[in-house]
Design a protein around this motif. Sequence first.
Motif, PDB file in Angstrom:
ATOM      1  N   ARG A 158      38.728  49.028  47.024  1.00 45.68           N
ATOM      2  CA  ARG A 158      39.384  48.300  45.874  1.00 45.68           C
ATOM      3  C   ARG A 158      39.911  47.209  46.302  1.00 45.68           C
ATOM      4  O   ARG A 158      40.749  47.106  47.398  1.00 45.68           O
ATOM      5  N   PHE A 159      39.446  46.210  45.859  1.00 52.67           N
ATOM      6  CA  PHE A 159      39.922  44.797  46.341  1.00 52.67           C
ATOM      7  C   PHE A 159      41.006  43.845  45.451  1.00 52.67           C
ATOM      8  O   PHE A 159      41.287  42.980  45.904  1.00 52.67           O
ATOM      9  N   CYS A 160      41.299  44.728  44.386  1.00 53.20           N
ATOM     10  CA  CYS A 160      42.452  43.981  43.736  1.00 53.20           C
ATOM     11  C   CYS A 160      43.209  45.109  43.157  1.00 53.20           C
ATOM     12  O   CYS A 160      42.539  45.967  42.440  1.00 53.20           O
ATOM     13  N   ASN A 161      44.478  45.008  43.332  1.00 54.91           N
ATOM     14  CA  ASN A 161      45.489  46.080  42.702  1.00 54.91           C
ATOM     15  C   ASN A 161      46.037  45.307  41.417  1.00 54.91           C
ATOM     16  O   ASN A 161      46.721  44.379  41.764  1.00 54.91           O
ATOM     17  N   LEU A 162      45.992  45.985  40.283  1.00 48.99           N
ATOM     18  CA  LEU A 162      46.594  45.440  39.120  1.00 48.99           C
ATOM     19  C   LEU A 162      48.023  46.082  38.937  1.00 48.99           C
ATOM     20  O   LEU A 162      48.670  45.280  38.064  1.00 48.99           O
ATOM     21  N   SER A 163      48.500  47.036  39.670  1.00 45.52           N
ATOM     22  CA  SER A 163      49.578  47.503  39.424  1.00 45.52           C
ATOM     23  C   SER A 163      49.971  48.300  40.609  1.00 45.52           C
ATOM     24  O   SER A 163      49.226  48.608  41.395  1.00 45.52           O
ATOM     25  N   PRO A 164      51.288  48.809  40.880  1.00 44.62           N
ATOM     26  CA  PRO A 164      51.921  49.355  41.980  1.00 44.62           C
ATOM     27  C   PRO A 164      51.246  51.078  42.077  1.00 44.62           C
ATOM     28  O   PRO A 164      51.167  51.577  43.040  1.00 44.62           O
ATOM     29  N   ILE A 165      50.756  51.379  40.960  1.00 45.77           N
ATOM     30  CA  ILE A 165      50.229  52.694  40.864  1.00 45.77           C
ATOM     31  C   ILE A 165      49.054  52.856  41.609  1.00 45.77           C
ATOM     32  O   ILE A 165      48.038  52.068  41.522  1.00 45.77           O
ATOM     33  N   GLU A 166      48.950  54.079  42.350  1.00 44.02           N
ATOM     34  CA  GLU A 166      47.891  54.103  43.212  1.00 44.02           C
ATOM     35  C   GLU A 166      46.588  54.572  42.352  1.00 44.02           C
ATOM     36  O   GLU A 166      46.674  55.265  41.542  1.00 44.02           O
ATOM     37  N   GLY A 167      45.253  53.848  42.881  1.00 45.89           N
ATOM     38  CA  GLY A 167      44.221  54.117  41.992  1.00 45.89           C
ATOM     39  C   GLY A 167      43.836  53.277  40.936  1.00 45.89           C
ATOM     40  O   GLY A 167      42.963  53.576  40.096  1.00 45.89           O
ATOM     41  N   LYS A 213      43.163  30.872  35.974  1.00 43.07           N
ATOM     42  CA  LYS A 213      44.463  31.299  36.792  1.00 43.07           C
ATOM     43  C   LYS A 213      45.229  32.182  36.020  1.00 43.07           C
ATOM     44  O   LYS A 213      46.636  32.143  35.612  1.00 43.07           O
ATOM     45  N   CYS A 214      44.609  33.348  35.436  1.00 47.12           N
ATOM     46  CA  CYS A 214      45.238  34.507  34.701  1.00 47.12           C
ATOM     47  C   CYS A 214      45.006  35.919  35.465  1.00 47.12           C
ATOM     48  O   CYS A 214      44.511  35.943  36.580  1.00 47.12           O
ATOM     49  N   ASP A 215      45.581  36.846  34.805  1.00 44.80           N
ATOM     50  CA  ASP A 215      45.149  38.238  35.515  1.00 44.80           C
ATOM     51  C   ASP A 215      43.674  38.667  35.515  1.00 44.80           C
ATOM     52  O   ASP A 215      43.147  38.140  34.292  1.00 44.80           O
ATOM     53  N   PRO A 216      43.230  39.111  36.813  1.00 44.21           N
ATOM     54  CA  PRO A 216      41.756  39.287  36.645  1.00 44.21           C
ATOM     55  C   PRO A 216      41.274  40.596  35.756  1.00 44.21           C
ATOM     56  O   PRO A 216      41.851  41.286  35.680  1.00 44.21           O
ATOM     57  N   LEU A 217      40.105  40.062  35.328  1.00 45.13           N
ATOM     58  CA  LEU A 217      39.622  41.162  34.497  1.00 45.13           C
ATOM     59  C   LEU A 217      38.150  41.782  35.109  1.00 45.13           C
ATOM     60  O   LEU A 217      38.060  42.902  34.652  1.00 45.13           O
ATOM     61  N   GLY A 218      37.687  40.895  35.890  1.00 47.02           N
ATOM     62  CA  GLY A 218      36.666  41.550  36.716  1.00 47.02           C
ATOM     63  C   GLY A 218      36.113  40.451  37.498  1.00 47.02           C
ATOM     64  O   GLY A 218      36.817  39.599  37.787  1.00 47.02           O
ATOM     65  N   ILE A 219      34.721  40.500  38.011  1.00 47.52           N
ATOM     66  CA  ILE A 219      34.371  39.484  39.122  1.00 47.52           C
ATOM     67  C   ILE A 219      33.130  38.891  38.939  1.00 47.52           C
ATOM     68  O   ILE A 219      32.140  39.733  38.240  1.00 47.52           O
ATOM     69  N   CYS A 220      32.947  37.849  38.717  1.00 49.83           N
ATOM     70  CA  CYS A 220      31.594  37.072  38.397  1.00 49.83           C
ATOM     71  C   CYS A 220      30.930  36.938  39.840  1.00 49.83           C
ATOM     72  O   CYS A 220      31.104  37.133  41.148  1.00 49.83           O
ATOM     73  N   GLY A 221      29.729  36.307  39.615  1.00 49.39           N
ATOM     74  CA  GLY A 221      28.670  36.062  40.983  1.00 49.39           C
ATOM     75  C   GLY A 221      29.103  35.435  42.127  1.00 49.39           C
ATOM     76  O   GLY A 221      29.112  36.065  43.207  1.00 49.39           O
TER      77      GLY A 221
END
Length: 607
Positions: free
Chosen positions: A473-482, A420-428
């Motif tokens: 892009r399935f996860c936005n980590l900040s409002p900055i585009e890209g 339950k933290c900020d995502p770092l990546g995606i697992c299987g």
Amino acid sequence: MSKKITFLPMKEVVLAPPEDATLGELAARLGLPLDQSCGGVGRCGKCRVIVRKARSMPNEIERKMLTPEELMAGYRLACQCPLEDGLVVLLPCAEKGEMQILDGEAELFIIKGRDPLVRKRATRLTMPEVDDDITSLGEIVLEDLGLKNTISLNLLKEMGSLFLNHELATMVFTETDLIAIERGDTSHSLYGVAIDIGTTSLVVWLVDLNTGIVIDRCLEVNPQISFGADVLSRISYLQKHPKGLETLRNAILVSLNEMIANIASCNNLPEEEIYAAVIVGNTCMEHIALGIDPLTIGRSPFIPVSRFFPMLDASSLGLAVNPEGRVLVMPCISGYVGGDIAAGVMASGMFKDGKITLLIDIGTNGEIVLGNKEFLIACSAAAGPAFEGGQISCGMCAKEGAIEKVRFEDGNIELEVIGKCDPLGICGSGLIDLIAEMLRHGLIDESGKLNESGSKDLGYRIFRDESGILGFRFCNLSPIEGTGLAITQRDVRQVQLAKAAIATGIEVLLEKTCISMEDIDRVIVAGAFGNYLNSENAMTIGILPKVPLEKIHYIGNSAIRGAYCALMSQDALQEVNAIVDRTKVVELSTLKDFTNIFLKNLVFKID
């Protein structure tokens, strides 16, 4: 002086104040779920707990209230057991039959009729009388333990003084050999490790051999991944580097020894008290761990140097447990169907009954077994590491920070992250969810191509990078585009290759046995992330065959479960040997129509 007590399964470590004299008093003060309805005087017998590392012996009340089997398994009455520094206590709230769940991956087992790989027995060594029909002290020990092999020179050197001093000593022995003698009664302290050497990850379970309890577990990335993501790339590395085998073997052993040291330290356990290890892995991984050149596995006819391996001393392997400990490496079925699959078949029980079962082990190699008590047929599909987070641009193994579940809802993307933290990546499991949702929403077509106009709600998330490669892009980590996490067209291709390999393996086995999918009674899914897999999503992208949901069963990491069973049961080891002997293997790459079947299965079948 405060005493440190560890409570399982919550792994809570507390400091007991001097005023608490018994475990029962401490549990009551902490509000732990322990029934002491008699007020803690030992009359009800309901405060049963399993205690490890206790120096005190059960008192008269405990011997009266507990059965001999319970006493042997380490049960104590909490209201009678005195507090001692370093005690580890398993609370009864964890007990739910033969298998108990500690967390998402580590199962805690209690095996009935257990017969572990290594055992202990305390005995007072007393000199025989003159008229006793005994010719040597060694024969007294061997006869007492029911052993026939000779005793090592080192043990013989210390045995005479033990007898002359009438010392209490603990014999450490296997089914055939006496391996150590410890002064005093140390029979309560006997541990082993079950080890899974996966192509992508390493798993270690710490096991109490007296009780069968899985005390703790450890998961790390296989360091060999630096030398290649799959078996063939590592064999290629060996061919190109004169000391390649030594390099790969050392990488494994250093990592495993660190894991064993860490897991032992976390549980206040000296590594010298670990006397047994069972190792499972695919055939190549087992060969490398033993220092056996696996080059013959990478060349037609893909035959290993050996399928069966001798019992080893830990010191000869370099494993950081007691040097006299015994190490068993699980036998392999073939060059590409290894000991991990033999262990998985045994752990699943599919070889025992008449139900036709399809076992799918979703890992880097993607092994598949079809059969029941009448027949077993297997194949290995080169799925690659995609479903373990490998070769995916934002992929990672299933640990804190990994996205494990994905759902599209009303134009939004909902994510569940381990920890339950900020995502770092995606697992299987998260990757499978993501691809399935993209297929449903038209973001991926049947050929696997990203479709920029496939979805009005989510199409804006598709972009092209500087090289012109499409991504989503399935996860936005900040409002900055890209910024954020994205899956690329290349990632989708990796998933296609993996799912096509597995689907092809299933299709070939069914064809070889003239069995239809309707004839399958159950589909067992094994693999590290099996318990977190969404069945409908797995069927949508084609990893699992489309069968009624009630036919699908998940058993998690079946390889480590099988290693655990072999560690705790001689019968289980015999079953694995029988499975290895009777399993027929189909080599997919030699089939004339393999390429056509594989290409057909690359396509996503969108309903």
